[in-house]
Design an enzyme around this catalytic site. Structure first.
Site, PDB file in Angstrom:
ATOM      1  N   CYS A 147       0.036   8.344   1.800  1.00 53.75           N
ATOM      2  CA  CYS A 147       1.188   7.510   2.196  1.00 53.75           C
ATOM      3  C   CYS A 147       2.531   8.037   1.670  1.00 53.75           C
ATOM      4  O   CYS A 147       3.540   7.969   2.380  1.00 53.75           O
ATOM      5  CB  CYS A 147       0.970   6.061   1.778  1.00 53.75           C
ATOM      6  SG  CYS A 147       0.247   5.867   0.153  1.00 53.75           S
ATOM      7  N   HIS A 239       7.229   2.692  -0.306  1.00 53.04           N
ATOM      8  CA  HIS A 239       7.280   3.816  -1.249  1.00 53.04           C
ATOM      9  C   HIS A 239       8.651   4.495  -1.121  1.00 53.04           C
ATOM     10  O   HIS A 239       9.076   4.845  -0.010  1.00 53.04           O
ATOM     11  CB  HIS A 239       6.202   4.849  -0.924  1.00 53.04           C
ATOM     12  CG  HIS A 239       4.805   4.439  -1.302  1.00 53.04           C
ATOM     13  ND1 HIS A 239       4.493   3.243  -1.897  1.00 53.04           N
ATOM     14  CD2 HIS A 239       3.621   5.112  -1.161  1.00 53.04           C
ATOM     15  CE1 HIS A 239       3.175   3.187  -2.114  1.00 53.04           C
ATOM     16  NE2 HIS A 239       2.635   4.305  -1.671  1.00 53.04           N
TER      17      HIS A 239
HETATM   18  N1  LIG Z   1      -3.075   1.204   0.393  1.00 51.49           N
HETATM   19  C1  LIG Z   1      -2.344   2.207   0.916  1.00 51.49           C
HETATM   20  O1  LIG Z   1      -1.099   2.186   0.974  1.00 51.49           O
HETATM   21  C2  LIG Z   1      -3.052   3.384   1.464  1.00 51.49           C
HETATM   22  C3  LIG Z   1      -4.440   3.529   1.405  1.00 51.49           C
HETATM   23  N2  LIG Z   1      -5.030   4.615   1.944  1.00 51.49           N
HETATM   24  C4  LIG Z   1      -6.484   4.808   1.917  1.00 51.49           C
HETATM   25  O2  LIG Z   1      -7.107   3.848   2.790  1.00 51.49           O
HETATM   26  C5  LIG Z   1      -8.378   3.488   2.265  1.00 51.49           C
HETATM   27  C6  LIG Z   1      -8.427   1.980   2.031  1.00 51.49           C
HETATM   28  O3  LIG Z   1      -7.471   1.603   1.049  1.00 51.49           O
HETATM   29  P1  LIG Z   1      -7.173   0.067   0.692  1.00 51.49           P
HETATM   30  O4  LIG Z   1      -7.152  -0.745   1.922  1.00 51.49           O
HETATM   31  O5  LIG Z   1      -5.986   0.111  -0.161  1.00 51.49           O
HETATM   32  O6  LIG Z   1      -8.516  -0.335  -0.145  1.00 51.49           O
HETATM   33  P2  LIG Z   1      -9.098  -1.786  -0.496  1.00 51.49           P
HETATM   34  O7  LIG Z   1      -9.820  -1.619  -1.770  1.00 51.49           O
HETATM   35  O8  LIG Z   1      -8.031  -2.814  -0.402  1.00 51.49           O
HETATM   36  O9  LIG Z   1     -10.178  -2.073   0.683  1.00 51.49           O
HETATM   37  C7  LIG Z   1     -11.394  -1.386   0.773  1.00 51.49           C
HETATM   38  C8  LIG Z   1     -12.181  -1.808   2.013  1.00 51.49           C
HETATM   39  O10 LIG Z   1     -13.388  -1.036   2.080  1.00 51.49           O
HETATM   40  C9  LIG Z   1     -14.522  -1.915   2.042  1.00 51.49           C
HETATM   41  N3  LIG Z   1     -15.578  -1.342   1.222  1.00 51.49           N
HETATM   42  C10 LIG Z   1     -15.600  -1.164  -0.120  1.00 51.49           C
HETATM   43  N4  LIG Z   1     -16.757  -0.617  -0.525  1.00 51.49           N
HETATM   44  C11 LIG Z   1     -17.496  -0.430   0.593  1.00 51.49           C
HETATM   45  C12 LIG Z   1     -18.798   0.079   0.850  1.00 51.49           C
HETATM   46  N5  LIG Z   1     -19.589   0.514  -0.155  1.00 51.49           N
HETATM   47  N6  LIG Z   1     -19.236   0.139   2.119  1.00 51.49           N
HETATM   48  C13 LIG Z   1     -18.467  -0.317   3.133  1.00 51.49           C
HETATM   49  N7  LIG Z   1     -17.215  -0.823   2.954  1.00 51.49           N
HETATM   50  C14 LIG Z   1     -16.742  -0.878   1.710  1.00 51.49           C
HETATM   51  C15 LIG Z   1     -14.025  -3.218   1.454  1.00 51.49           C
HETATM   52  O11 LIG Z   1     -14.866  -4.275   1.913  1.00 51.49           O
HETATM   53  P3  LIG Z   1     -15.185  -5.603   1.009  1.00 51.49           P
HETATM   54  O12 LIG Z   1     -13.983  -6.498   1.117  1.00 51.49           O
HETATM   55  O13 LIG Z   1     -16.378  -6.180   1.656  1.00 51.49           O
HETATM   56  O14 LIG Z   1     -15.409  -5.122  -0.390  1.00 51.49           O
HETATM   57  C16 LIG Z   1     -12.614  -3.267   2.029  1.00 51.49           C
HETATM   58  O15 LIG Z   1     -12.669  -3.719   3.368  1.00 51.49           O
HETATM   59  C17 LIG Z   1      -8.587   4.301   0.975  1.00 51.49           C
HETATM   60  O16 LIG Z   1      -9.276   5.481   1.278  1.00 51.49           O
HETATM   61  C18 LIG Z   1      -7.151   4.601   0.560  1.00 51.49           C
HETATM   62  O17 LIG Z   1      -7.078   5.729  -0.266  1.00 51.49           O
HETATM   63  C19 LIG Z   1      -4.282   5.540   2.567  1.00 51.49           C
HETATM   64  C20 LIG Z   1      -2.931   5.448   2.633  1.00 51.49           C
HETATM   65  C21 LIG Z   1      -2.227   4.363   2.084  1.00 51.49           C
HETATM   66  N1  LIG Z   2      -2.566   6.661  -3.680  1.00 54.91           N
HETATM   67  C1  LIG Z   2      -1.680   5.906  -2.781  1.00 54.91           C
HETATM   68  C2  LIG Z   2      -2.461   5.231  -1.712  1.00 54.91           C
HETATM   69  C3  LIG Z   2      -3.656   5.996  -1.267  1.00 54.91           C
HETATM   70  O1  LIG Z   2      -4.687   5.420  -1.138  1.00 54.91           O
HETATM   71  O2  LIG Z   2      -3.497   7.293  -1.048  1.00 54.91           O
HETATM   72  P1  LIG Z   2      -4.635   8.248  -0.469  1.00 54.91           P
HETATM   73  O3  LIG Z   2      -4.904   7.752   0.915  1.00 54.91           O
HETATM   74  O4  LIG Z   2      -4.069   9.606  -0.476  1.00 54.91           O
HETATM   75  O5  LIG Z   2      -5.846   8.114  -1.334  1.00 54.91           O
HETATM   76  C4  LIG Z   2      -0.909   4.901  -3.589  1.00 54.91           C
HETATM   77  O6  LIG Z   2      -1.449   4.528  -4.591  1.00 54.91           O
HETATM   78  O7  LIG Z   2       0.156   4.445  -3.227  1.00 54.91           O
END
Ligand SMILES: NC(=O)C1=CN([C@@H]2O[C@H](COP(=O)(O)OP(=O)(O)OC[C@H]3O[C@@H](n4cnc5c(N)ncnc54)[C@H](OP(=O)(O)O)[C@@H]3O)[C@@H](O)[C@H]2O)C=CC1
Ligand SMILES: N[C@@H](CC(=O)OP(=O)(O)O)C(=O)O
Length: 338
Positions: A147, A239
Site C-alpha cells: 500500500c 498513508h
Molecule cells: N490493510 C492494508 O492496508 C493492506 C493489506 N494488504 C494485505 O491484504 C491482506 C489482508 O490484510 P487485512 O485485511 O489487513 O487483514 P485482516 O487480519 O484484517 O483480515 C484477514 C482476513 O483473512 C481471514 N483469515 C485469517 N486466517 C485465515 C485462514 N487460516 N484461512 C482463511 N482465511 C483466513 C480472516 O478471516 P476471519 O475473520 O474468519 O479470521 C479475515 O477475513 C494481507 O495479506 C495484507 O498484507 C495489502 C495492502 C494494504
Molecule cells: N504493511 C502495510 C499493509 C500491508 O499489509 O502491506 P503488504 O500487503 O505489503 O503486506 C501497512 O502496515 O500499512
C-alpha cells in the site's frame, strides 16, 4: 455480469472489497470466504463491520465459505485479502483451477511471471498473464503492490519522463494498514512507532518492478534505488509519504508534470477523475482532509520544493488495496483476460 468472490472478506481489506463490489456495474458478488472461525454462517452475523460507510445489506445473507478452491470454482475472478502465508498456496491452487486471482497479499508479487500492477501506471504488465497461461495455468494471478509502494509508484508515474536515480522516502502509515487487530490502541495512541515489519524491504524492491520495462515476456527493473523509513502513526486511514528524489528537473517542471499527467485510459467504473492530483496549498495533502478524493482512489501530492522533495498521500485500504485491485480487474476485463 462477471461472478466474483472475496477471500478474507471479514478483514480490513476484505470489508473494503465488499463495500466496493456491493453495487458494482460489472461484477456480481457471489462468494465470500474467511477462516474456519467464520465459515458456514451468514456474512452479516459474523462480520464486525468497522467501515464508516453503511453495511451493504445485499451481502448480509451470503453464507461465508471456508477458503478453499472448491468454494470459489464458480467465480470468474476472486479478490484476495488473505494473510500472505495463507495466500501463498491457495492463490496458486485457485489460479491453476481456472479462476482469476487479483491479490493484495505479498506472496506472489515478485514472481517473474506475475504482474505487480497499478492499472494506470503499468497496465502493459498484464501481458505477463500470457506467460502464466503458456505454462499451463487456466486462470491467472495479478497482484497489487504494497500500500505505501502504490502511493510512491503512482506519484513517480508522471516523473518518468525525467531521469531520476536515488529516492529516499519516509512514511507515516495509518493503523488500518495493520489489519483490524494489528496495532493495540495502547501502543499507538499518543505515539509513533518507527518500525513496520518488512515494509522498508518491500518498498525498496517493488517500485522498480512496477516502473520496469516489459520486453519478451520479462520485466527489467527500473534503474533507481529506494531507501525507505517506515513509521506507524495514529491515523485511521491514509498513508502519507515524504519523498526526496534525485531528479533532473526543477520544482516547477515537477509540479507541471504532476498537474498535466494523464493515465493511458479513462472511464473505468472505479477509476478516479484524477489518479494524481497536485494540491497547491502549502499544508496539503493531509490524510483526514484528502484521503477520500476521487472516491478514495486519488493519490494527492503537494509541497514540491528544492531537493527535490514532495509529499504524497492516499487511502491505504482503497487506493492502496481493495480499490486498486477492483480497478485492475476492470482493466483486465477490457483487455479480455476476464
Ligand atoms: N490493510 C492494508 O492496508 C493492506 C493489506 N494488504 C494485505 O491484504 C491482506 C489482508 O490484510 P487485512 O485485511 O489487513 O487483514 P485482516 O487480519 O484484517 O483480515 C484477514 C482476513 O483473512 C481471514 N483469515 C485469517 N486466517 C485465515 C485462514 N487460516 N484461512 C482463511 N482465511 C483466513 C480472516 O478471516 P476471519 O475473520 O474468519 O479470521 C479475515 O477475513 C494481507 O495479506 C495484507 O498484507 C495489502 C495492502 C494494504
Ligand atoms: N504493511 C502495510 C499493509 C500491508 O499489509 O502491506 P503488504 O500487503 O505489503 O503486506 C501497512 O502496515 O500499512
Amino acid at each position: 455480469m462477471i461472478n466474483v468472490g472475496v477471500l478474507g472478506a471479514t478483514g480490513a481489506v476484505g470489508q473494503r472489497f465488499v463495500q466496493l463490489l456491493a453495487d458494482h456495474p460489472w461484477f456480481n458478488l457471489t462468494t465470500l470466504t474467511a477462516s474456519e472461525r467464520s465459515a458456514g454462517k451468514p456474512y452479516g452475523s459474523v462480520v464486525n463491520w468497522r467501515l464508516d460507510s453503511p453495511f451493504p445489506d445485499s451481502s448480509a445473507e451470503l453464507i461465508v465459505a471456508p477458503t478453499t478452491v472448491d468454494a470459489v470454482k464458480d467465480c470468474d475472478v476472486v479478490f484476495s485479502a488473505l494473510p500472505a502465508d495463507i495466500a501463498a498456496k491457495l492463490e496458486t491452487d485457485i489460479a491453476d483451477a481456472g479462476v482469476g486471482v487479483c491479490s493484495n497479499a505479498s506472496s506472489h508479487r515478485m514472481e517473474a511471471d506475475v504482474p505487480l500492477m497499478i492499472a494506470e501506471v503499468n497496465p502493459e504488465h498484464a501481458a505477463l498473464i500470457d506467460v502464466q497461461r503458456k505454462k499451463g495455468r487456466d486462470g491467472f494471478i495479478v497482484t497489487n503492490p504494497n500500500c505505501s509502494t502504490i502511493m510512491l509508484a503512482t506519484a513517480l508515474a508522471p516523473l518518468r519522463k525525467f531521469s531520476f536515480t536515488n529516492i529516499n522516502v519516509a512514511t507515516m502509515q495509518a493503523i488500518s494498514g495493520a489489519g483490524f487487530e494489528g496495532v493495540p490502541a495502547f501502543s499507538i495512541y499518543d505515539n509513533v512507532i518507527p518500525y513496520i515489519g518488512s515494509e522498508e524491504e518491500k518498498m525498496s524492491r517493488e517500485a522498480n518492478k512496477i516502473l520496469g520495462t516489459l520486453d519478451g515476456g520479462k520485466i527489467t527493473g527500473a534503474p533507481f534505488s529506494v531507501s525507505a523509513s517506515c513509521n506507524r502513526v495514529p491515523v485511521i486511514d491514509g498513508h502519507t509519504l515524504n519523498v526526496w528524489i534525485d531528479i533532473k528537473a526543477t520544482p516547477a517542471e515537477v509540479i507541471e508534470a504532476f498537474k498535466t499527467w494523464q493515465p493511458p485510459f479513462s472511464g473505468l467504473p472505479t477509476q478516479p477523475d484524477h489518479t494524481v492530483l497536485y494540491l497547491d496549498q502549502e499544508n496539503r495533502p493531509q490524510p483526514r482532509l484528502d484521503r477520500n478524493r476521487g472516491n478514495a482512489m486519488t493519490v494527492s501530492v503537494g509541497r514540491v520544493r528544492e531537493g527535490i522533495r514532495f509529499v504524497a498521500m492516499g487511502h491505504n485500504t482503497i487506493r492502496g488495496a481493495a480499490g486498486a485491485s477492483v480497478l485492475n480487474a476492470e482493466l483486465l476485463h477490457t483487455m479480455k483476460y476476464i
